[in-house]
Design an enzyme around this catalytic site. Structure first.
Site, mmCIF file in Angstrom:
data_model
loop_
_atom_site.group_PDB
_atom_site.id
_atom_site.type_symbol
_atom_site.label_atom_id
_atom_site.label_comp_id
_atom_site.label_asym_id
_atom_site.label_seq_id
_atom_site.Cartn_x
_atom_site.Cartn_y
_atom_site.Cartn_z
ATOM 1 N N CYS A 56 1.072 -5.422 0.217
ATOM 2 C CA CYS A 56 1.304 -4.111 -0.677
ATOM 3 C C CYS A 56 1.463 -2.890 0.591
ATOM 4 O O CYS A 56 1.900 -1.869 0.261
ATOM 5 C CB CYS A 56 -0.047 -3.775 -1.397
ATOM 6 S SG CYS A 56 -1.445 -4.032 -0.504
ATOM 7 N N GLN A 70 1.545 -0.925 -8.181
ATOM 8 C CA GLN A 70 1.615 -1.663 -6.964
ATOM 9 C C GLN A 70 2.007 -3.065 -7.471
ATOM 10 O O GLN A 70 2.953 -3.466 -7.217
ATOM 11 C CB GLN A 70 0.258 -1.740 -6.242
ATOM 12 C CG GLN A 70 0.553 -3.078 -5.005
ATOM 13 C CD GLN A 70 1.473 -2.215 -3.926
ATOM 14 O OE1 GLN A 70 1.440 -1.334 -3.428
ATOM 15 N NE2 GLN A 70 2.630 -3.095 -3.555
ATOM 16 N N ASP A 82 -3.557 -9.099 1.337
ATOM 17 C CA ASP A 82 -3.743 -7.484 1.314
ATOM 18 C C ASP A 82 -5.004 -7.491 2.596
ATOM 19 O O ASP A 82 -5.557 -8.623 2.835
ATOM 20 C CB ASP A 82 -4.193 -7.039 0.214
ATOM 21 C CG ASP A 82 -4.749 -5.727 0.106
ATOM 22 O OD1 ASP A 82 -4.170 -4.745 0.962
ATOM 23 O OD2 ASP A 82 -5.066 -5.333 -0.940
ATOM 24 N N HIS A 106 -4.834 -1.593 -9.221
ATOM 25 C CA HIS A 106 -3.796 -0.891 -8.538
ATOM 26 C C HIS A 106 -2.430 -1.157 -9.216
ATOM 27 O O HIS A 106 -1.598 -1.893 -8.917
ATOM 28 C CB HIS A 106 -3.536 -1.242 -7.101
ATOM 29 C CG HIS A 106 -2.772 -0.221 -6.231
ATOM 30 N ND1 HIS A 106 -2.127 0.911 -6.884
ATOM 31 C CD2 HIS A 106 -2.207 -0.294 -4.899
ATOM 32 C CE1 HIS A 106 -1.274 1.421 -5.751
ATOM 33 N NE2 HIS A 106 -1.492 0.775 -4.753
ATOM 34 N N ARG A 129 8.373 0.597 -5.358
ATOM 35 C CA ARG A 129 7.429 1.278 -5.793
ATOM 36 C C ARG A 129 8.144 2.517 -6.300
ATOM 37 O O ARG A 129 7.646 3.212 -7.499
ATOM 38 C CB ARG A 129 6.408 2.065 -4.734
ATOM 39 C CG ARG A 129 5.479 0.821 -4.065
ATOM 40 C CD ARG A 129 4.566 0.118 -4.838
ATOM 41 N NE ARG A 129 3.682 1.301 -5.530
ATOM 42 C CZ ARG A 129 2.592 1.728 -4.948
ATOM 43 N NH1 ARG A 129 2.205 1.373 -3.571
ATOM 44 N NH2 ARG A 129 1.819 2.620 -5.436
HETATM 45 N N1 NVA Z 1 -6.800 -3.108 -1.341
HETATM 46 C C1 NVA Z 1 -6.346 -2.003 -0.634
HETATM 47 C C2 NVA Z 1 -4.815 -1.620 -0.921
HETATM 48 C C3 NVA Z 1 -4.226 -0.651 -0.258
HETATM 49 C C4 NVA Z 1 -3.132 -0.127 -0.961
HETATM 50 C C5 NVA Z 1 -7.217 -0.771 -0.819
HETATM 51 O O1 NVA Z 1 -7.835 -0.610 -1.570
HETATM 52 O O2 NVA Z 1 -7.573 -0.060 0.258
HETATM 53 N N1 CP Z 2 0.490 0.218 -1.170
HETATM 54 C C1 CP Z 2 -0.019 1.376 -1.331
HETATM 55 O O1 CP Z 2 -0.459 1.705 -2.509
HETATM 56 O O2 CP Z 2 0.063 2.305 -0.213
HETATM 57 P P1 CP Z 2 -0.591 3.640 0.129
HETATM 58 O O3 CP Z 2 -2.002 3.307 0.331
HETATM 59 O O4 CP Z 2 0.172 4.264 1.464
HETATM 60 O O5 CP Z 2 -0.007 4.433 -1.154
#
Ligand code: NVA
Ligand code: CP
Length: 336
Positions: free
Chosen positions: A283, A151, A243, A148, A311
């Site tokens: 996040c 992020q 997270d 990500h 972001r």
């Molecule tokens: N690790 C989480 C991040 C969400 C922004 C996911 O992948 O669901």
């Molecule tokens: N942190 C993040 O990526 O949030 P969303 O899943 O809402 O985009």
């Protein structure tokens, strides 16, 4: 990215030495130390002087295909592109994988004739890698199971705003060694910062990501330490990050993970082991009462909404760097 875009006349503050250009952002590794510095520096300019960039991407079009839900990433990309004078098209792909109906290469060769940049949120990192391979326009990773990057860039930008010199910042990440942990590791390595990650056995970050981060750290002087004990990782830290214990796509593992991860919950007791000035980061979305308590989320130490705000600024910087091409930025000599 096509050569027409590469040769475009720079827009906005452009009279800096040291150009940086990269074709896609599919992994933090694409940026490397110089690119990460460039994104953070441009984000700072864009946040402090948004009006200068109002027409910077006028006429540019961005398409977003999301196989997973999103609040922050979708809206900050849409708002960011609009505030740069461009436009956004969102395709809800949550009902089926991107390449379920036709070959990814055929999709890529359609998109490159219509729009200027592709933003993807997918399960498989391979889908983003392949799209970048096939399409002649920039591709941005808006989250995959592996990484990500947008992020983590916003998170380190937020830490820089709070603490200044990132080489002196000690971040502790506790919980699952997931996509966010991977991108934090690589971004930390690029910035010459320090990260201490604590995960349960079997949930550590992937070996190849750790190996790449260590390799980058050799150039930048970053410190990377992995633990299983959350208390060891957070001792004296400037920031504690966590997270979800089960990421999107891992819902079937929720029960099993709920029995393993409770010692990694960020609560007042764990925060007390960090430095007295330590901040809390996430996040989002958060699962209150699981990886973090309400008390910590809603405390004065919590930076969660600063992260979410940033972001926007960081993604504007990414779009500008990928689409502006010829912009010249001052690269700070953080690793000199
Ligand atoms: N690790 C989480 C991040 C969400 C922004 C996911 O992948 O669901
Ligand atoms: N942190 C993040 O990526 O949030 P969303 O899943 O809402 O985009």
């Amino acid at each position: 990215m096509n050569s027409q875009l590469q040769n475009r006349t720079p827009v906005g503050p452009q009279t800096f030495p040291g150009a940086f250009w990269c074709p896609d952002l599919i992994s933090t590794r694409d940026l490397g130390p110089q690119g990460v510095e460039a994104v953070l520096h441009l984000a700072e300019l864009m946040k402090s002087r948004p009006s200068v960039f109002q027409r910077a991407l006028a006429g540019k079009q961005m398409v977003m295909f999301f196989e997973k839900p999103s609040l922050r990433t979708r809206l900050t990309f849409e708002a960011g592109m609009t505030s740069l004078g461009g436009s956004a098209i969102f395709v809800d792909q949550t009902n089926g994988r991107l390449d379920a109906r036709e070959k990814l290469s055929d999709i890529a060769h359609n998109l490159e004739r219509w729009v200027d940049v592709i933003v993807l949120r997918t399960f498989a990192q391979e889908t983003i890698d392949d799209m970048a391979q096939f399409a002649s326009i920039p591709v941005i990773n808006a989250l995959s199971d592996l990484e990500h990057p947008c992020q983590a860039l916003a998170d380190y930008f937020t830490l820089q705003e709070r603490f200044g010199d990132l080489r002196r910042v000690r971040l502790a990440y506790v919980g699952d060694g997931n996509n966010v942990a991977h991108s934090l590791l690589l971004t930390c390595a690029c910035l010459g910062s320090s990260i201490r990650i604590a995960t349960p056995e079997g949930y550590a970050p992937k070996d190849d990501i750790v190996a790449d981060a260590i390799e980058i750290a050799k150039q930048t002087g970053a410190r990377i330490d992995l633990f299983t004990d959350p208390r060891t990782a957070v001792a004296g830290a400037d920031a504690i990050y966590t997270d979800a214990w089960a990421s999107m796509g891992q819902e079937h593992e929720e029960a099993q993970r709920s029995s393993i991860f409770p010692p990694y919950q960020v609560n007042r007791k764990l925060m007390a082991k960090a430095a007295p000035h330590a901040v809390f980061m996430h996040c989002l979305p958060a699962h209150r009462g699981e990886e973090v308590t309400d008390e910590v989320m809603d405390s004065d130490s919590s930076l969660i909404f600063e992260q979410a705000e940033n972001r926007l600024h960081v993604q504007k910087a990414i779009l500008y760097l990928l689409l502006g091409g010829a912009v010249r930025l001052p690269i700070r000599s953080a690793h000199a």
